[in-house]
Design a protein around this motif. Sequence first.
Motif, PDB file in Angstrom:
ATOM      1  N   TYR A 142       0.860  -1.170   0.000  1.00 54.54           N
ATOM      2  CA  TYR A 142       0.000   0.000   0.000  1.00 54.54           C
ATOM      3  C   TYR A 142       0.904   1.229   0.000  1.00 54.54           C
ATOM      4  O   TYR A 142       2.074   1.155   0.368  1.00 54.54           O
ATOM      5  N   ARG A 143       0.356   2.361  -0.377  1.00 58.92           N
ATOM      6  CA  ARG A 143       1.101   3.599  -0.241  1.00 58.92           C
ATOM      7  C   ARG A 143       0.192   4.670   0.333  1.00 58.92           C
ATOM      8  O   ARG A 143      -1.037   4.600   0.215  1.00 58.92           O
ATOM      9  N   GLN A 193      -3.514   3.714  -0.061  1.00 61.78           N
ATOM     10  CA  GLN A 193      -4.033   3.235  -1.346  1.00 61.78           C
ATOM     11  C   GLN A 193      -3.405   1.889  -1.658  1.00 61.78           C
ATOM     12  O   GLN A 193      -2.182   1.729  -1.586  1.00 61.78           O
ATOM     13  N   TYR A 194      -4.250   0.934  -2.009  1.00 61.88           N
ATOM     14  CA  TYR A 194      -3.761  -0.388  -2.383  1.00 61.88           C
ATOM     15  C   TYR A 194      -2.962  -0.302  -3.689  1.00 61.88           C
ATOM     16  O   TYR A 194      -3.327   0.427  -4.614  1.00 61.88           O
ATOM     17  N   ILE A 195      -1.844  -1.048  -3.743  1.00 61.94           N
ATOM     18  CA  ILE A 195      -1.067  -1.075  -4.981  1.00 61.94           C
ATOM     19  C   ILE A 195      -1.133  -2.462  -5.615  1.00 61.94           C
ATOM     20  O   ILE A 195      -1.557  -2.609  -6.770  1.00 61.94           O
ATOM     21  N   ILE A 196      -0.727  -3.483  -4.874  1.00 56.72           N
ATOM     22  CA  ILE A 196      -0.588  -4.817  -5.472  1.00 56.72           C
ATOM     23  C   ILE A 196      -0.398  -5.837  -4.365  1.00 56.72           C
ATOM     24  O   ILE A 196      -0.069  -5.472  -3.222  1.00 56.72           O
ATOM     25  N   HIS A 197      -0.645  -7.094  -4.646  1.00 60.52           N
ATOM     26  CA  HIS A 197      -0.327  -8.140  -3.689  1.00 60.52           C
ATOM     27  C   HIS A 197       0.016  -9.425  -4.440  1.00 60.52           C
ATOM     28  O   HIS A 197      -0.329  -9.573  -5.628  1.00 60.52           O
ATOM     29  N   THR A 205       1.952  -8.127 -11.811  1.00 58.55           N
ATOM     30  CA  THR A 205       2.026  -6.812 -12.445  1.00 58.55           C
ATOM     31  C   THR A 205       0.620  -6.282 -12.645  1.00 58.55           C
ATOM     32  O   THR A 205      -0.283  -7.030 -13.014  1.00 58.55           O
ATOM     33  N   ASN A 206       0.444  -5.006 -12.362  1.00 58.47           N
ATOM     34  CA  ASN A 206      -0.814  -4.349 -12.716  1.00 58.47           C
ATOM     35  C   ASN A 206      -0.483  -2.971 -13.283  1.00 58.47           C
ATOM     36  O   ASN A 206       0.693  -2.679 -13.573  1.00 58.47           O
ATOM     37  N   GLU A 207      -1.508  -2.148 -13.427  1.00 56.35           N
ATOM     38  CA  GLU A 207      -1.285  -0.870 -14.090  1.00 56.35           C
ATOM     39  C   GLU A 207      -0.447   0.090 -13.245  1.00 56.35           C
ATOM     40  O   GLU A 207       0.058   1.082 -13.749  1.00 56.35           O
ATOM     41  N   MET A 208      -0.311  -0.204 -11.964  1.00 55.45           N
ATOM     42  CA  MET A 208       0.448   0.700 -11.095  1.00 55.45           C
ATOM     43  C   MET A 208       1.896   0.255 -10.928  1.00 55.45           C
ATOM     44  O   MET A 208       2.796   1.098 -10.858  1.00 55.45           O
ATOM     45  N   ALA A 209       2.109  -1.049 -10.775  1.00 56.75           N
ATOM     46  CA  ALA A 209       3.424  -1.504 -10.361  1.00 56.75           C
ATOM     47  C   ALA A 209       3.620  -2.983 -10.663  1.00 56.75           C
ATOM     48  O   ALA A 209       2.688  -3.676 -11.068  1.00 56.75           O
ATOM     49  N   PRO A 230       7.662   1.438 -12.547  1.00 57.94           N
ATOM     50  CA  PRO A 230       8.538   1.450 -13.731  1.00 57.94           C
ATOM     51  C   PRO A 230       8.985   2.839 -14.180  1.00 57.94           C
ATOM     52  O   PRO A 230      10.110   3.007 -14.652  1.00 57.94           O
ATOM     53  N   HIS A 231       8.136   3.814 -14.066  1.00 54.64           N
ATOM     54  CA  HIS A 231       8.477   5.179 -14.488  1.00 54.64           C
ATOM     55  C   HIS A 231       7.940   6.141 -13.433  1.00 54.64           C
ATOM     56  O   HIS A 231       6.816   6.632 -13.536  1.00 54.64           O
ATOM     57  N   ALA A 232       8.737   6.379 -12.408  1.00 53.49           N
ATOM     58  CA  ALA A 232       8.258   7.168 -11.276  1.00 53.49           C
ATOM     59  C   ALA A 232       7.960   8.607 -11.684  1.00 53.49           C
ATOM     60  O   ALA A 232       8.701   9.224 -12.468  1.00 53.49           O
ATOM     61  N   THR A 233       6.875   9.148 -11.151  1.00 53.74           N
ATOM     62  CA  THR A 233       6.532  10.548 -11.352  1.00 53.74           C
ATOM     63  C   THR A 233       6.519  11.247  -9.993  1.00 53.74           C
ATOM     64  O   THR A 233       6.548  10.594  -8.945  1.00 53.74           O
TER      65      THR A 233
END
Lengths: 112, 113
Positions: B36-37, B45-49, B56-60, B76-79
């Motif tokens: 989470y972040r 906010q949930y990211i992945i598990h 892999t999903n659209e976030m990470a 992959p491409h930090a903003t």
Amino acid sequence: DTAVSQTPKYLVTQMGNDKSIKCEQNLGHDTMYWYKQDSKKFLKIMFSYNNKELIINETVPNRFSPKSPDKAHLNLHINSLELGDSAVYFCASRYMRDPEQFFGPGTRLTVL
Amino acid sequence: DAKTTQPPSMDCAEGRAANLPCNHSTISGNEYVYWYRQIHSQGPQYIIHGLKNNETNEMASLIITEDRKSSTLILPHATLRDTAVYYCIVREGSGGSNYKLTFGKGTLLTVNP
């Protein structure tokens, strides 16, 4: 918008008062939570409700009383507020079969 | 639930990949790894598990080592908007009514322009 909402966003009150924080989710979830994030930024679970039934009750003073009138709402009532209750309170919800929790924007409670 | 260890802070240049490590050496076979972040002043906010396969999903992306004792979250491409505290959480199961998350201190990722 579909989301978890909390009211109020900010709450400033005197020691000894009683206050409530409201949470509503329109995501159709069946499980809701209250978390507390203290000044050191630790985020700890307080309560969890599933279909209006209390499932998780961590070591929380009994001055804190959650109430779930229906699956979409989980309110938190706090009696006899103390300085140590100052924190940000987050509501969250999820569908029981899914792992992802959706968090609300938080309510910053300040006890003077 | 198994304990996790994360570096307290990391920096990343905008547009580059951010690789956030997490150690969970005492993880058991039925425990999942969650990320989470929390962006400043917002709810987590949930990211992945994942359990043992890479996800892999659209976030990470989540890379879990073969022995499952550590994992890496990859943005992959930090903003600049990815600047946040990232929490790695290990817990049993992926659902159920008594499912809860135990948050640690997390890693403060700062994405620099």
